[in-house]
Design an enzyme around this catalytic site. Sequence first.
Site, PDB file in Angstrom:
ATOM      1  N   CYS A 116     -77.700 -31.284 -81.836  1.00  0.00           N
ATOM      2  CA  CYS A 116     -77.145 -31.125 -83.195  1.00  0.00           C
ATOM      3  C   CYS A 116     -77.629 -32.193 -84.167  1.00  0.00           C
ATOM      4  CB  CYS A 116     -75.627 -31.153 -83.141  1.00  0.00           C
ATOM      5  SG  CYS A 116     -74.978 -29.916 -82.035  1.00  0.00           S
ATOM      6  N   HIS A 256     -72.173 -33.009 -89.705  1.00  0.00           N
ATOM      7  CA  HIS A 256     -72.473 -31.911 -88.783  1.00  0.00           C
ATOM      8  C   HIS A 256     -71.232 -31.024 -88.675  1.00  0.00           C
ATOM      9  CE1 HIS A 256     -73.574 -29.520 -85.447  1.00  0.00           C
ATOM     10  NE2 HIS A 256     -72.842 -30.165 -84.557  1.00  0.00           N
ATOM     11  N   ASN A 286     -70.626 -23.691 -85.535  1.00  0.00           N
ATOM     12  CA  ASN A 286     -71.546 -24.790 -85.233  1.00  0.00           C
ATOM     13  C   ASN A 286     -72.937 -24.204 -84.957  1.00  0.00           C
ATOM     14  OD1 ASN A 286     -73.026 -26.864 -84.101  1.00  0.00           O
ATOM     15  ND2 ASN A 286     -71.401 -27.553 -82.723  1.00  0.00           N
TER      16      ASN A 286
HETATM   17  N1  ACO Z   1     -58.673 -19.842 -77.220  1.00  0.00           N
HETATM   18  C1  ACO Z   1     -57.459 -20.132 -76.716  1.00  0.00           C
HETATM   19  N2  ACO Z   1     -57.244 -21.168 -75.922  1.00  0.00           N
HETATM   20  C2  ACO Z   1     -58.280 -21.966 -75.623  1.00  0.00           C
HETATM   21  C3  ACO Z   1     -59.577 -21.719 -76.120  1.00  0.00           C
HETATM   22  C4  ACO Z   1     -59.749 -20.593 -76.932  1.00  0.00           C
HETATM   23  N3  ACO Z   1     -60.954 -20.270 -77.462  1.00  0.00           N
HETATM   24  N4  ACO Z   1     -60.400 -22.661 -75.672  1.00  0.00           N
HETATM   25  C5  ACO Z   1     -59.679 -23.494 -74.915  1.00  0.00           C
HETATM   26  N5  ACO Z   1     -58.391 -23.080 -74.883  1.00  0.00           N
HETATM   27  C6  ACO Z   1     -57.262 -23.653 -74.195  1.00  0.00           C
HETATM   28  C7  ACO Z   1     -57.692 -24.583 -73.096  1.00  0.00           C
HETATM   29  O1  ACO Z   1     -57.986 -23.846 -71.934  1.00  0.00           O
HETATM   30  C8  ACO Z   1     -56.466 -25.464 -72.940  1.00  0.00           C
HETATM   31  O2  ACO Z   1     -55.534 -24.768 -72.175  1.00  0.00           O
HETATM   32  P1  ACO Z   1     -54.745 -25.561 -71.012  1.00  0.00           P
HETATM   33  O3  ACO Z   1     -54.004 -26.656 -71.742  1.00  0.00           O
HETATM   34  O4  ACO Z   1     -53.891 -24.495 -70.450  1.00  0.00           O
HETATM   35  O5  ACO Z   1     -55.808 -26.072 -70.108  1.00  0.00           O
HETATM   36  C9  ACO Z   1     -55.913 -25.521 -74.365  1.00  0.00           C
HETATM   37  O6  ACO Z   1     -56.530 -24.452 -75.084  1.00  0.00           O
HETATM   38  C10 ACO Z   1     -56.218 -26.818 -75.062  1.00  0.00           C
HETATM   39  O7  ACO Z   1     -57.564 -27.094 -74.874  1.00  0.00           O
HETATM   40  P2  ACO Z   1     -58.177 -28.436 -75.383  1.00  0.00           P
HETATM   41  O8  ACO Z   1     -59.535 -28.599 -74.796  1.00  0.00           O
HETATM   42  O9  ACO Z   1     -57.196 -29.543 -75.246  1.00  0.00           O
HETATM   43  O10 ACO Z   1     -58.298 -28.124 -76.946  1.00  0.00           O
HETATM   44  P3  ACO Z   1     -58.802 -29.089 -78.047  1.00  0.00           P
HETATM   45  O11 ACO Z   1     -57.745 -29.325 -79.027  1.00  0.00           O
HETATM   46  O12 ACO Z   1     -59.535 -30.288 -77.497  1.00  0.00           O
HETATM   47  O13 ACO Z   1     -59.915 -28.187 -78.764  1.00  0.00           O
HETATM   48  C11 ACO Z   1     -62.275 -27.920 -78.861  1.00  0.00           C
HETATM   49  C12 ACO Z   1     -61.007 -27.737 -78.020  1.00  0.00           C
HETATM   50  C13 ACO Z   1     -62.151 -27.059 -80.083  1.00  0.00           C
HETATM   51  C14 ACO Z   1     -63.466 -27.481 -78.032  1.00  0.00           C
HETATM   52  C15 ACO Z   1     -62.410 -29.403 -79.275  1.00  0.00           C
HETATM   53  O14 ACO Z   1     -62.214 -30.234 -78.157  1.00  0.00           O
HETATM   54  C16 ACO Z   1     -63.742 -29.710 -79.888  1.00  0.00           C
HETATM   55  O15 ACO Z   1     -64.092 -29.224 -80.930  1.00  0.00           O
HETATM   56  N6  ACO Z   1     -64.541 -30.617 -79.251  1.00  0.00           N
HETATM   57  C17 ACO Z   1     -65.820 -30.978 -79.751  1.00  0.00           C
HETATM   58  C18 ACO Z   1     -66.806 -29.956 -79.334  1.00  0.00           C
HETATM   59  C19 ACO Z   1     -68.097 -30.166 -80.022  1.00  0.00           C
HETATM   60  O16 ACO Z   1     -68.166 -30.707 -81.090  1.00  0.00           O
HETATM   61  N7  ACO Z   1     -69.137 -29.683 -79.378  1.00  0.00           N
HETATM   62  C20 ACO Z   1     -70.389 -29.712 -79.903  1.00  0.00           C
HETATM   63  C21 ACO Z   1     -70.917 -31.119 -80.086  1.00  0.00           C
HETATM   64  S1  ACO Z   1     -72.557 -31.213 -79.675  1.00  0.00           S
HETATM   65  C22 ACO Z   1     -73.290 -29.972 -80.493  1.00  0.00           C
HETATM   66  O17 ACO Z   1     -72.809 -29.653 -81.564  1.00  0.00           O
HETATM   67  C23 ACO Z   1     -74.442 -29.244 -79.843  1.00  0.00           C
END
Ligand code: ACO
Length: 330
Positions: A116, A256, A286
Site C-alpha cells: 500500500c 492511505h 482499500n
Molecule cells: N463482518 C462481521 N464480523 C466480522 C467481519 C465482517 N466482515 N470481519 C471480522 N468480523 C468479526 C471477527 O470475526 C470478530 O469476531 P469474534 O470477536 O467473534 O472473533 C469481530 O468481528 C471483531 O473482529 P476484530 O478483528 O476485533 O475487528 P476490528 O475492530 O479489529 O476490525 C478490521 C477489523 C476492520 C480488519 C480492522 O482491524 C482493520 O481495519 N485493520 C487494519 C487492516 C488494514 O489496514 N489492512 C491493510 C493494511 S496493508 C494494506 O493496505 C495492503
Amino acid sequence: MSSKKHARIIGMGSYLPSKILSNADLEKMVDTNDEWIFSRTGIKERRLAGETEYTSEMGAKAALKALENAGVAVEEIDIVLVASMTPDYISPSTAVIIQRLIGAKNAAAMDLQAACTGFIYGLSMAKAYIESGMYKNVLLIASEKMSAFVDYEDRNTCVLFGDGASAAVISKEHSGLSIDAICLGADGEMAELLYIPAGGSRQPSSTASLENRQHYIKMEGKELFKHAVRQMAGASKECLAKAGLSDTDISWLIPHQANVRIMDAVAKNFSMPKEKVFKTIDKYGNTSASSIAIALDELQQQYDIQKGEHLLLVAFGAGLTWGASVLTKI
Ligand code: ACO
C-alpha cells in the site's frame, strides 16, 4: 523550503472499474452486514475489475489520462514505474505490459513492490531520477486488481479491498505539485501480518496450496491497525520536519485509505479539522498502492489547490512498509 529544484507531479489520471460491489452484495457472500462493515471500516462499496480487466489495463487507462493532463507525449517518457502487489504475472513486470499497451517505446520499465505504500516509494524513485538529471519524464503508475487475490469466503479480508488505478507524470519542466520531502520506512520482522503464502518460490502453487486457499491474502487486521496508526503518525511528523513545516501549514492530509478509524486516529496527531482529511474509502475501499494516488487525483479535481498550499501524503502497508511525502502546489 524552495520548490524550484524539486521534481513535480505535472499531471495525474485515474481509472476505476464500473462494477460496484456493495456491502449488501457482500452480505449475500459471507456472514457480514452493512452496519458492521461501515462502522468498523467506513466502507460502503468498492469497485471490482472485470475478469479480463487486468492490473496492466487499468494502469494503462490511468496512464493515458495522466499523460494527457500533463501535456506530455508518450514517446517522451523515459521510464515507466509500476507500484503493485497484484501484478499481471510474477514475471515479466506489469510495467513492460503497460509500456506495450500505451506505446511508450523510448521508456525503460520496471515494477516496485511496497504494497500500500507503493505510490510513495515510487514518488521517491521518480524524484531521485528527475533531480539527479538521469531522466526528464517519469510515468509512475499504481494499479491493483486486489479482487484477484482476495478470498471471497473470508469475511476478515473480503470486505476491505477494491480495484483501481492511478498514474502521475513526474518532471521538472512545468508547474504542478512539487515533491518537497519524502520519508520512507520498513519493518520486515512483521512480513507475515499481511501476505500471500503461496504462488512464490517459497511455496509454489500446487493442488494442496489451492485447496488450502494459500494463494489468497491472509491478514492479521488487529495487529496491522496498531502499527498503521503508529507508523503513519510517525512518518508524517518526520516528513513535515524534513520539509521545514508544521502541521498548521498543511491544507490537506491524504492518508492511505485502509480504514476510516485508522485515518481518524492518525489525524488526531494533527491540528487540522477532520474535513481536511481527504477520504475516498466509502466509495472504493482499500485499493492498496493506488489508494493515495486516486485520492490525490480526486482532491485536485474537486478543489482548486492554490499556489503555495502544502499537501501531506501518508501511507502504510504490508511489509511492513510506510512513507510520507510533502507536496507543494507551484
Ligand atoms: N463482518 C462481521 N464480523 C466480522 C467481519 C465482517 N466482515 N470481519 C471480522 N468480523 C468479526 C471477527 O470475526 C470478530 O469476531 P469474534 O470477536 O467473534 O472473533 C469481530 O468481528 C471483531 O473482529 P476484530 O478483528 O476485533 O475487528 P476490528 O475492530 O479489529 O476490525 C478490521 C477489523 C476492520 C480488519 C480492522 O482491524 C482493520 O481495519 N485493520 C487494519 C487492516 C488494514 O489496514 N489492512 C491493510 C493494511 S496493508 C494494506 O493496505 C495492503
